[in-house]
Design a protein around this motif. Structure first.
Motif, PDB file in Angstrom:
ATOM      1  N   SER A 453       0.830  -1.207   0.000  1.00  0.00           N
ATOM      2  CA  SER A 453       0.000   0.000   0.000  1.00  0.00           C
ATOM      3  C   SER A 453       0.865   1.258   0.000  1.00  0.00           C
ATOM      4  O   SER A 453       2.036   1.223   0.380  1.00  0.00           O
ATOM      5  CB  SER A 453      -0.923   0.002   1.223  1.00  0.00           C
ATOM      6  OG  SER A 453      -0.142   0.010   2.406  1.00  0.00           O
ATOM      7  N   LEU A 478      -6.122   1.103  -1.103  1.00  0.00           N
ATOM      8  CA  LEU A 478      -6.728   2.403  -1.368  1.00  0.00           C
ATOM      9  C   LEU A 478      -5.670   3.468  -1.644  1.00  0.00           C
ATOM     10  O   LEU A 478      -4.548   3.386  -1.143  1.00  0.00           O
ATOM     11  CB  LEU A 478      -7.570   2.844  -0.170  1.00  0.00           C
ATOM     12  CG  LEU A 478      -8.718   1.937   0.259  1.00  0.00           C
ATOM     13  CD1 LEU A 478      -9.385   2.500   1.501  1.00  0.00           C
ATOM     14  CD2 LEU A 478      -9.726   1.748  -0.865  1.00  0.00           C
ATOM     15  N   ASP A 481      -6.211   8.918   1.810  1.00  0.00           N
ATOM     16  CA  ASP A 481      -6.794  10.261   1.886  1.00  0.00           C
ATOM     17  C   ASP A 481      -5.844  11.169   2.655  1.00  0.00           C
ATOM     18  O   ASP A 481      -6.054  11.496   3.814  1.00  0.00           O
ATOM     19  CB  ASP A 481      -8.153  10.174   2.596  1.00  0.00           C
ATOM     20  CG  ASP A 481      -9.037  11.357   2.258  1.00  0.00           C
ATOM     21  OD1 ASP A 481      -8.576  12.255   1.550  1.00  0.00           O
ATOM     22  OD2 ASP A 481     -10.195  11.367   2.717  1.00  0.00           O
ATOM     23  N   GLU A 500      -7.489   0.687  -5.634  1.00  0.00           N
ATOM     24  CA  GLU A 500      -8.938   0.529  -5.706  1.00  0.00           C
ATOM     25  C   GLU A 500      -9.601   1.545  -4.798  1.00  0.00           C
ATOM     26  O   GLU A 500      -8.948   2.422  -4.234  1.00  0.00           O
ATOM     27  CB  GLU A 500      -9.327  -0.899  -5.312  1.00  0.00           C
ATOM     28  CG  GLU A 500      -8.781  -1.325  -3.977  1.00  0.00           C
ATOM     29  CD  GLU A 500      -8.932  -2.815  -3.721  1.00  0.00           C
ATOM     30  OE1 GLU A 500      -9.014  -3.209  -2.552  1.00  0.00           O
ATOM     31  OE2 GLU A 500      -8.974  -3.586  -4.712  1.00  0.00           O
ATOM     32  N   GLY A 501     -10.932   1.431  -4.679  1.00  0.00           N
ATOM     33  CA  GLY A 501     -11.669   2.385  -3.863  1.00  0.00           C
ATOM     34  C   GLY A 501     -11.977   3.644  -4.631  1.00  0.00           C
ATOM     35  O   GLY A 501     -11.922   3.699  -5.864  1.00  0.00           O
ATOM     36  N   ASN A 502     -12.318   4.694  -3.916  1.00  0.00           N
ATOM     37  CA  ASN A 502     -12.701   5.962  -4.509  1.00  0.00           C
ATOM     38  C   ASN A 502     -11.537   6.944  -4.531  1.00  0.00           C
ATOM     39  O   ASN A 502     -10.562   6.791  -3.779  1.00  0.00           O
ATOM     40  CB  ASN A 502     -13.863   6.582  -3.731  1.00  0.00           C
ATOM     41  CG  ASN A 502     -15.113   5.728  -3.798  1.00  0.00           C
ATOM     42  OD1 ASN A 502     -15.520   5.309  -4.876  1.00  0.00           O
ATOM     43  ND2 ASN A 502     -15.724   5.477  -2.650  1.00  0.00           N
ATOM     44  N   ILE A 523     -10.010   1.904  -9.562  1.00  0.00           N
ATOM     45  CA  ILE A 523     -10.689   2.960  -8.813  1.00  0.00           C
ATOM     46  C   ILE A 523     -12.118   3.101  -9.331  1.00  0.00           C
ATOM     47  O   ILE A 523     -12.365   3.019 -10.542  1.00  0.00           O
ATOM     48  CB  ILE A 523      -9.902   4.272  -8.928  1.00  0.00           C
ATOM     49  CG1 ILE A 523      -8.525   4.093  -8.259  1.00  0.00           C
ATOM     50  CG2 ILE A 523     -10.647   5.428  -8.294  1.00  0.00           C
ATOM     51  CD1 ILE A 523      -7.604   5.265  -8.418  1.00  0.00           C
ATOM     52  N   LYS A 524     -13.033   3.298  -8.432  1.00  0.00           N
ATOM     53  CA  LYS A 524     -14.438   3.326  -8.795  1.00  0.00           C
ATOM     54  C   LYS A 524     -15.087   4.608  -8.281  1.00  0.00           C
ATOM     55  O   LYS A 524     -14.453   5.455  -7.655  1.00  0.00           O
ATOM     56  CB  LYS A 524     -15.161   2.113  -8.222  1.00  0.00           C
ATOM     57  CG  LYS A 524     -15.134   2.041  -6.703  1.00  0.00           C
ATOM     58  CD  LYS A 524     -15.799   0.775  -6.202  1.00  0.00           C
ATOM     59  CE  LYS A 524     -15.762   0.732  -4.664  1.00  0.00           C
ATOM     60  NZ  LYS A 524     -16.397  -0.491  -4.140  1.00  0.00           N
TER      61      LYS A 524
END
Length: 810
Positions: A453, A478, A481, A500-502, A523-524
């Motif tokens: 990560s 992810l 953030d 992945e993730g937002n 990424i979605k």
């Protein structure tokens, strides 16, 4: 070299010399009436500068000897010096200017005065002149031959103007001349042989012109020379053997010419040499060992030549304590970097890039306590990066075979600001001690084998980041953030990983962002319309992810220039106003790129480039210009009409809407996109005719209308007739393809059979992706990494030397 750095000290040195002279010998008489009248008329030839609190031509005394920039002879009262350096005259010297009535003038300094027009031949009437400095203006035309009338001249500086024509042969008559500075103009022709008469010359600067021919052998006869600067011309041939006579030289620059041959075998006779620059030529031969026997050396630049063999700094116990800058980049050197590099105790910048060095980084490099910038990129080096190098401010190790790095030495402060490790063999998780690097601004780890990560602890240091490039690794999990405090971040590239993730919402805090690329991840989320509020976002690459939903909220994005949303799962229709707010694609203005002037002292290997995917083969096109504009939303599920608002994007070069479900006619308004070079509308449900107006797009070189429901006659224009037949396949209603496909390949509208050429892959023939990304992250960061020659350290050296040169001009 920029003009402001070449010549900015000249006027100040002259000014202070004159000031000291004035204070030491205060005038005993008022200036004479004819001198006063001439000065009054001269001041009226130029407007008063309202921004200057003490304008030179504002009368503050009845005695003109006390006026700003005026010095009088303490006995006769005649004006002998006029020094108006850096005064905004903003006008031209007239042929009948009253200046030329000051017949006793010895010093004339009008450097940096915004002078325009030509140098009047009347200058030759001031026969007592010993110093003329008209540098850093906007003067044009030829150097007047009347300058040869000034027999007492010792110092001439006409540098940093726009003078043209040849150097007057008559300059060779100025036999008292010590300083001849004509650099940074547009002079042509050969260096006149008459300059061989200037036997007292100390300083010859003809660099940054368009001079041709060979370096004249007579220069070697000017044995008093201390400075020879002929760089950035079009000189060819070899360096004359007579240069060996110039034993007083401390500065020689022949950079950026077409010089060939080898350097002299023995250069140790230049025992005063401090600055040696022959970069960007075609010199041959082995490493010049004898050069590094000169203890006074400060700057050596051999970059971009054809030197070969191993490098050897001569195995002696003598160190070179003054060498500050060494550039051997872009040659054909090979073998290991020698341990003897440690001899250069004061070395601040070392560039060995673009060679064939092998082995490891020598441990002795840790002895270079003053080393600040290191560029070893584009070699075949391997092994571990020593922990001692983390105290540098700039380190470029890209395109090697390094596989690991030591932790920073806890007893040394970690000062690294720009770190480029791209295209190596680093593997494993990103070490958490990266999070403790306090001053890091530029970090490029792209094209390695990092996994795991992205550590959230990067939030501790990202406050100083301008560039974060993690492209083409195997980072997973992810995208953390961590961007709430990253207000300086200009470029974020995490493409081609397994993230992945937002998209993290904290990106909205990155008010300086120019580029965001998350291409080819997992990424979605819905289209991040909230990014549209970022005031400077130029490039947005969301290609090949799992984004979904409508695009009807794509408002904002006023600075956007390149957007790639292809190969996601966007759906719905595009509203008629969808593109109306994208003002960055409607005009190209110089002020659009203010950050481009904000270049700090790094150099880049990122080039403006992109990759085109044509029939499955990636082809890189480098140096895409800053005016490039592109929209790619191919490979989604968007339907409905193509919005008319696309016609507002007048600077668009590439438009790809292929692989969707657009219906209805192709808008005729697309013909307003007069700069369009690429248009791909294939694999949709478009109907109607291909607008004849598209045939008038003179820059349109690639188009694809295949796999639609189009009908009617194909436009007859050069742009259309030069396309491949496959660009129109699977449109049974099209006709007029004879000249494009040939008679045997023209389809029978009632036939289901397709010629082989027309039955090519169903994949869109043209897609594009960014590789470095579109404009290059380094450009968006305002950073350049490596190849640092004209930087602050270099200017300091040249500036100090300029001080030494000009202070003796009197």
């Amino acid at each position: 070299m920029p003009r402001s750095h070449c010549y900015c000290l000249s006027g100040y040195i002259i000014y202070f010399s004159l000031l000291i002279h004035t204070l030491a010998s205060p005038p005993l008489h008022l200036c004479l009436h004819d001198q006063r009248d001439a000065l009054l008329e001269f001041k009226d030839e130029f407007p008063i500068d309202e921004l200057d609190p003490v304008p030179w031509n504002k009368i503050t005394s009845t005695d003109c000897c006390f006026w700003k920039g005026v010095t009088c002879d303490d006995k006769s009262g005649q004006v002998i010096s006029l020094n108006l350096h850096d005064t905004n005259l903003n006008g031209s010297l007239k042929a009948n200017s009253s200046l030329f009535r000051l017949q006793h003038l010895r010093h004339l300094n009008l450097t940096g005065c915004s002078l325009q027009g030509e140098i009047p031949s009347s200058l030759g009437n001031l026969s007592r002149l010993t110093l003329v400095d008209l540098s850093q203006n906007d003067l044009v035309g030829e150097i007047p031959s009347s300058i040869s009338n000034l027999k007492r001249l010792r110092y001439v500086n006409l540098g940093a103007n726009e003078l043209s024509g040849e150097i007057p042969f008559s300059v060779g008559n100025l036999n008292q001349l010590r300083y001849l500075i004509l650099a940074a103009n547009m002079l042509t022709g050969e260096i006149p042989s008459s300059l061989g008469n200037l036997s007292r010359l100390l300083d010859l600067r003809l660099s940054i012109n368009n001079l041709v021919g060979q370096v004249p052998a007579f220069i070697g006869n000017l044995t008093e020379l201390q400075v020879v600067s002929l760089g950035q011309n079009k000189l060819n041939g070899s360096v004359p053997k007579s240069f060996a006579n110039l034993t007083k030289l401390y500065h020689i620059s022949l950079r950026s010419n077409y010089l060939t041959s080898t350097l002299p075998f023995d250069m140790s006779g230049f025992h005063n040499l401090e600055h040696f620059d022959v970069g960007n030529n075609s010199f041959l031969g082995s490493f010049p060992k004898s050069l590094f026997l000169i203890p006074s050396l400060q700057v050596v630049n051999l970059e971009d030549n054809q030197f070969t063999g191993t490098i050897d700094f001569v195995n002696t116990s003598t160190s070179l304590p003054n060498l500050d800058y060494l550039n051997l980049g872009s040659n054909r050197f090979h073998g290991p970097i020698p341990e003897s590099i440690s001899r250069f105790l004061n070395l601040g910048e070392l560039d060995l890039s673009l060679n064939n060095f092998t082995g490891t980084i020598p441990r002795s490099i840790s002895k270079l306590a003053n080393l600040d910038v290191l560029d070893l990129s584009d070699n075949k080096l391997q092994g571990q990066v020593p922990g001692s190098l983390w105290r540098l401010t700039t380190m470029t190790l890209s395109r090697n075979c390094f596989s690991s790095f030591e932790k920073p030495n806890p007893s040394e402060e970690t000062l690294i600001q720009a770190l480029d490790l791209n295209s190596n063999s680093f593997r494993g998780p990103l070490p958490h001690w990266f999070c403790k690097i306090q001053w890091l601004s530029f970090l490029d780890l792209s094209n390695n084998l990092f996994n795991g990560s992205i550590p959230p602890c990067l939030s501790n240091s990202i406050v100083s980041f301008t560039c974060l490039i993690l492209r083409n690794n195997s980072f997973s999990g992810l995208l953390p953030d961590i961007f709430s405090n990253a207000t300086e971040l200009r470029s974020l590239d995490v493409s081609r990983n397994k993230l992945e993730g937002n998209l993290p919402r904290s990106l909205i805090s990155c008010v300086s962002l120019r580029l965001v690329s998350v291409e080819s991840n997992r990424i979605k989320g819905q289209f991040p319309s909230w990014l549209g509020s970022l005031p400077s976002l130029h490039v947005l690459i969301l290609r090949s992810n799992d984004f979904y939903g409508p695009l009807d909220e794509s408002v904002g994005f006023e600075s956007l220039r390149v957007i790639d949303l292809s190969h996601n799962d966007f759906t719905g229709t595009l509203q008629p106003h969808s593109f109306s707010s994208w003002r960055g694609m409607t005009t190209v203005r110089e002020e659009d790129d203010p950050y481009m002037a904000d270049i700090i002292n790094y150099s880049t290997f990122y080039r403006n480039s992109m990759v085109l995917v044509i029939k499955g083969v990636e082809t890189s096109f480098e140096r895409i210009q800053q005016d490039f504009r592109a929209v790619d939303i191919s490979g989604n599920r968007i339907y409905g009409k193509i919005p008319e608002s696309l016609c507002l994007l007048k600077e668009l070069r590439l438009l790809n809407l292929s692989g969707n479900a657009f219906t209805s006619d192709i808008p005729r308004s697309l013909a307003n996109l007069t700069k369009l070079e690429t248009l791909d509308l294939s694999s949709n449900n478009l109907s109607g005719q291909i607008p004849q107006e598209l045939g008038e797009l003179s820059f349109l070189s690639y188009m694809n209308f295949s796999h639609n429901l189009l009908r009617g006659h194909v436009p007859r224009s050069t742009q259309f007739q030069s396309q491949r037949c496959s660009s129109f396949s699977d449109n049974s209603g099209l006709y007029g393809l004879e000249e494009i496909c040939g008679e045997t390949h023209v389809l029978d509208p009632t036939s289901q059979q397709q010629p082989e050429e027309l039955a090519e892959s169903e994949e869109p023939m043209f897609n594009w992706i960014a590789a470095a990304v579109a404009y290059g992250p380094g450009v968006f960061c305002g950073l350049v990494i490596g190849h640092i020659f004209f930087n602050s350290r270099y200017y300091k050296l040249v500036g100090e030397k300029k001080l030494k040169v000009t202070s003796s001009a009197r």
